[in-house]
Design a protein around this motif. Sequence first.
Motif, PDB file in Angstrom:
ATOM      1  N   SER A  87       0.839  -1.194   0.000  1.00  0.00           N
ATOM      2  CA  SER A  87       0.000   0.000   0.000  1.00  0.00           C
ATOM      3  C   SER A  87       0.873   1.242   0.000  1.00  0.00           C
ATOM      4  N   TRP A 121      -1.146   3.794   6.656  1.00  0.00           N
ATOM      5  CA  TRP A 121      -1.341   3.364   5.269  1.00  0.00           C
ATOM      6  C   TRP A 121      -2.610   3.956   4.671  1.00  0.00           C
ATOM      7  N   ASP A 140      -4.394   2.046   2.545  1.00  0.00           N
ATOM      8  CA  ASP A 140      -5.253   0.869   2.424  1.00  0.00           C
ATOM      9  C   ASP A 140      -6.073   0.718   3.706  1.00  0.00           C
ATOM     10  N   THR A 176      -7.594  -1.736   4.929  1.00  0.00           N
ATOM     11  CA  THR A 176      -7.394  -2.996   5.644  1.00  0.00           C
ATOM     12  C   THR A 176      -6.092  -2.980   6.447  1.00  0.00           C
ATOM     13  N   MET A 177      -5.225  -1.998   6.181  1.00  0.00           N
ATOM     14  CA  MET A 177      -3.950  -1.902   6.886  1.00  0.00           C
ATOM     15  C   MET A 177      -3.961  -0.775   7.923  1.00  0.00           C
ATOM     16  N   THR A 178      -4.656   0.300   7.625  1.00  0.00           N
ATOM     17  CA  THR A 178      -4.945   1.367   8.586  1.00  0.00           C
ATOM     18  C   THR A 178      -6.410   1.723   8.398  1.00  0.00           C
TER      19      THR A 178
END
Length: 419
Positions: free
Chosen positions: A43, A238, A240, A242-244
Amino acid sequence: MTLVDDMQWRGLIQDSTDPEELRKHLDGGSITFYVGFDPTAASLHVGNLMQVVTARRLQLAGHRPLLLVGGATGQIGDPGGKSAERVLNPREVTAGWVLRIRDQLSPFVTYEGANAATLVNNLDWTGELSVIDFLRDVGKHFPINKMLARDVVKNRLETGISYTEFSYQLLQANDFYELHRRHDCSLQFGGSDQWGNITAGVDFVRRRGAGPVHAFTTPLVLKADGTKFGKSEGGATWLDPTMTTPYAFYQFWVNADDRDVSSYLRYFSFKTREEIEELEKATAERPQARLAQRELAWEITALVHGEEEARQAVAASQALFGRGSLDELSADTLRAALSEAGLTEVRGELPTVTVLLQTAGLVKSGGEARRTIAEGGAYLNNERITDPEATVPESALLQGRFLVLRRGKRTFAGVEVAN
């Protein structure tokens, strides 16, 4: 105010190949420019926002963006900012990251109209080059003495640098030439750490008998405490979701230091100069209200994640501290917000509120829990707890599985009831 005047006021131009020619070029009519992103992770992160938002700013001014994702250069690795050789990722991993980053770039620009943006991948022209062609057509134009004089190379000569990373600037320079040849691209910009690579590209285009072309860099963003922008104890922030999570992303901006928020507004916001100066004045007069941070957090979160996610993040920020309805929050937003504060899983029958306060880590003992309740400082789903022996009915579960516990005005934690 012209585009260049506005960018200079915002502090967005650190270095340029020729300031006066750059002004004529950007203020004189629509041109095609490019900015590149190497797939070094799954990302982009907020450190990339300077380039992404600047590309958006240039397009809004009438210029045509080429957003380059480095399917080729991402397999090599830029030696800049590294003290040791980069670990090369498998080609299939890099290829997957190229697709993810390409999709992440899409919301920031428009792909319609006279100055529609185009996504490009440098593997399209680099992948077909033979070694002989690369050395004859690209390598012969790069004096070794100039390459060795670059600071990032000199710094790495002591610890060691492979020919792979040493040749990175040749690949990036060739990108500028190919984009100039294929798309009439006449401007490249990037972060200040890319200045050597960027000027190598400008020189290479000239040596190939093309041009003229131009370039500038944006400044490196550092926080007031000297640490790197976008980094924290938990790692990068991030883009993204799903990452942050969008909630954590929103909080990143809300929690910006008062010393930093003025620069952030100028770099990342699309508010006018008058609006930004008004927010700067409000921050100076009432810093505790964090008006500038909240305005910036909303704008950037809505840009990256969409207005609905931004609205949920704002609603969660208010509701968790008793200034809004928890019932309106989605399960994803609740989980994200409570995970930031601390989310504890409970199985089986729900215990008493006294035990829940201990389980969530808001108190150390049953006695402390009862004292907190007696003093009126304990809350369950923003309702004051009055009976320390009360049990929680299932109907109180938010989204069928969450509880929000709070001690005082600002200390809260979450409980998730597992099936």
